[in-house]
Structure formats: C-alpha cells, structure tokens
Enzyme design. Structure first.
Site, PDB file in Angstrom:
ATOM      1  N   ARG A 189       0.820  -1.220   0.000  1.00 50.58           N
ATOM      2  CA  ARG A 189       0.000   0.000   0.000  1.00 50.58           C
ATOM      3  C   ARG A 189       0.850   1.265   0.000  1.00 50.58           C
ATOM      4  O   ARG A 189       0.478   2.282   0.593  1.00 50.58           O
ATOM      5  CB  ARG A 189      -0.975   0.006   1.196  1.00 50.58           C
ATOM      6  CG  ARG A 189      -1.907  -1.183   1.246  1.00 50.58           C
ATOM      7  CD  ARG A 189      -2.850  -1.226   0.055  1.00 50.58           C
ATOM      8  NE  ARG A 189      -3.705  -2.398   0.130  1.00 50.58           N
ATOM      9  CZ  ARG A 189      -3.425  -3.584  -0.433  1.00 50.58           C
ATOM     10  NH1 ARG A 189      -2.316  -3.723  -1.144  1.00 50.58           N
ATOM     11  NH2 ARG A 189      -4.245  -4.594  -0.302  1.00 50.58           N
ATOM     12  N   GLU A 235      -5.352   3.061   6.407  1.00 52.63           N
ATOM     13  CA  GLU A 235      -5.077   2.954   4.973  1.00 52.63           C
ATOM     14  C   GLU A 235      -5.697   4.118   4.215  1.00 52.63           C
ATOM     15  O   GLU A 235      -5.248   4.482   3.137  1.00 52.63           O
ATOM     16  CB  GLU A 235      -5.644   1.618   4.461  1.00 52.63           C
ATOM     17  CG  GLU A 235      -5.393   1.332   3.006  1.00 52.63           C
ATOM     18  CD  GLU A 235      -5.840  -0.073   2.622  1.00 52.63           C
ATOM     19  OE1 GLU A 235      -6.495  -0.216   1.576  1.00 52.63           O
ATOM     20  OE2 GLU A 235      -5.548  -1.009   3.368  1.00 52.63           O
ATOM     21  N   SER A 280     -11.550  -0.468   2.973  1.00 54.98           N
ATOM     22  CA  SER A 280     -10.868  -0.841   4.211  1.00 54.98           C
ATOM     23  C   SER A 280     -10.233   0.392   4.855  1.00 54.98           C
ATOM     24  O   SER A 280      -9.584   1.188   4.185  1.00 54.98           O
ATOM     25  CB  SER A 280      -9.781  -1.878   3.922  1.00 54.98           C
ATOM     26  OG  SER A 280     -10.351  -3.081   3.469  1.00 54.98           O
TER      27      SER A 280
END
Length: 301
Positions: free
Chosen positions: A174, A294, A224
């Site tokens: 990520r 995130e 998420s």
C-alpha cells in the site's frame, strides 16, 4: 484568494468553483469545502494548472473518484484539483493496457476480462481511479498494482510530465514513492497476460459474490480503513475486540465487515477520526498491535 481565483479563471485551465463542498466528491459522503476547486478537462490543462500554482507557491491537492479518502469537516485550504473526463481514456494493444488516470479501476478490470486478459481480476472490487490505484499500490486477493504495472505517466508538482517505470515507484505494501513526491498520474500502462475468458470471468464472479456477502456496499464508506498488520488481518482483530457495530455519532464500524466504517447518514469527519482513534487504542491495549490507517486524510483539522 479572490485575486488567485480571478487569475485561475483567466488562465483557461478548466472549470473553477469556489467554496465547493467536497462531500459529494467522496464515497464516504463526508467533507467540508475547498477554497477553490479546479476541474481540468485535458492533460494539458492539468499540467498548466499545476505549473501555474507551482510558480505562485500555492498549495494544491488532487482528488480522483473520492474512495479511500476522508476530507476534514473544515475542508481543504488552497486549491483542489479534480480530474475531469479527459483522463478517462483506455486503449488495448495486445496484452498491454493504457488507462487514463481518472479511469475507473473496476471498469478497467471488467473490460480487460472481456479482452481475455488476466492479471486485473483482483481489481474487480476496488473502487476509485487508476491513478489512485497506482498511487496506493491498491491490491486484493493476493495481488496488487506492483505486479502488473509497466510504467506510469506523472505530472510533477512543477508541471513537468515524466514517465516513471514500475521500479521507480518503489512499491511496497500500500505504498509508492508518489505518497511522498507530489504529482498526478495521468496514464498507467499495465502488462497483462492472455488468459482463458471463462476462468477469468469465474474468478471475478467469485470475488464479486464474496464482496456482496461480506462488505457493506449499500452504505457510504471508503473501503478498508486500516492496513493489515504483518501476518494478520485488521478486520479479525477489530471483530475479536468486540467492536463491530460500535458508533461515534453517525459513523459506525460495519456489522458486516469490521474493517469498514460506514456513514449511517449524518457522519462527520470528526466522528470517523474519533472512531478510528478508539479502535487503534483498544486493539493496541488488547493485542499490542498498532493499526495503521489505509485511508488518506486531507484537510484542515
């Protein structure tokens, strides 16, 4: 600011909107106003807008399709750039795919499957734009952008257009270098493989069915919220901590998927941030694990 807006309007760099509320531009449906929203309609206008702002030392922020993004209740100062339709381009050349920065990542995966190309199946449930996916190294189901990206065309914060190879982006989980180097992805080139259409369609159908069963897609959310810790899953930790259904104001930890925070109708950014902080504290105290968000958080606190 009024003089800047007048100069922007005279610069022919796209549509200019002032004091524009950003909530409608995000999938969470949360966010205060931008001082100035610029919507360029061509790649040239994007470059011209950034060069204009760079030369004047004006801070700017870019938003794509608004997923994976939390805008503060006070909004964003300076200029926000919202990529227009001109960057929603797509071209196939054998197994090579050329996609504009604002093209839907989900739609891209669907059309690649119809072409009989494999490698993008994981993207079938990832909302947002191609540019955002490249920026975040978006991934799911054991794959991510770094596995298929060949190169990306990026407009730097000076307005210069450069081509970056996949290795230049320093991909990790990520993460890409673009998160510390301001720029806008205008086009991505993906290298896929020729596959069996029935197998590709089957995998995507399975992912879709699982997503519909396990994710609260009928409510406003941003995907998420937390990154998975090494060797584990954020959702599992949050659920085992008994936090499903926990609410702060209009923000709620989804009863369906513990790593989703949903807007039940009137959530504010402060509700979401407070809930994120409480989840982090409880998981840290119970398991000694620090959950890292995130989602991207933008704007004035």
């Amino acid at each position: 600011m009024q003089q800047l807006i007048s100069d922007l309007q005279a610069a022919n760099i796209g549509e200019i909107r002032t004091n524009e509320r950003l909530a409608p531009y995000t999938t969470w449906k949360i966010g205060g106003p931008a001082d100035c929203l610029v919507i360029p309609q061509t790649k040239e206008q994007v470059a011209a807008a950034i060069q204009f702002l760079y030369e004047r030392g004006v801070p700017w922020t870019v938003i794509g399709r608004g997923s994976n993004l939390l805008v503060s209740d006070k909004g964003i100062r300076g200029v926000v750039i919202k990529l227009g339709n001109a960057l929603e381009t797509l071209r196939f050349d054998g197994a090579m795919v050329y996609a504009g920065g604002s093209y839907s990542f989900i739609k891209l995966s669907v059309l690649a499957a119809k072409e009989g190309l494999t490698g993008l199946e994981f993207a079938s449930g990832i909302p947002g734009s191609v540019g955002g996916a490249v920026y975040m190294n978006a991934g799911a189901h054991g794959s991510d952008v770094s596995r298929i990206l060949k190169q990306a065309e990026v407009i730097l914060d000076t307005g210069e257009l450069v081509t970056m190879q996949a290795e230049d982006l320093q991909y990790a989980y990520r993460h890409s270098i673009l998160q510390t180097m301001p720029g806008i992805v205008t086009e991505a080139v993906f290298e896929l493989q020729v596959g069996e259409r029935k197998e590709i369609a089957g995998a995507m159908a399975a992912y879709r069915d699982r997503r519909l069963r396990t994710q609260p897609l009928q409510l406003a959310c941003a995907g998420s919220v937390f990154r998975n810790p090494e060797g584990g899953f954020a959702a599992k930790l949050i659920e085992e901590a008994g936090l499903k259904g926990k609410r702060v104001g209009g923000a709620e930890i989804s009863k369906l998927h513990a790593n989703f925070i949903v807007n039940t109708g009137d959530a504010t950014a402060e509700d979401v941030l407070t809930l994120i902080g409480e989840v982090q504290l409880i998981v840290q105290n119970q398991y000694g694990i620090s959950l890292v968000p995130e989602v991207l958080m933008m704007g004035e606190r």
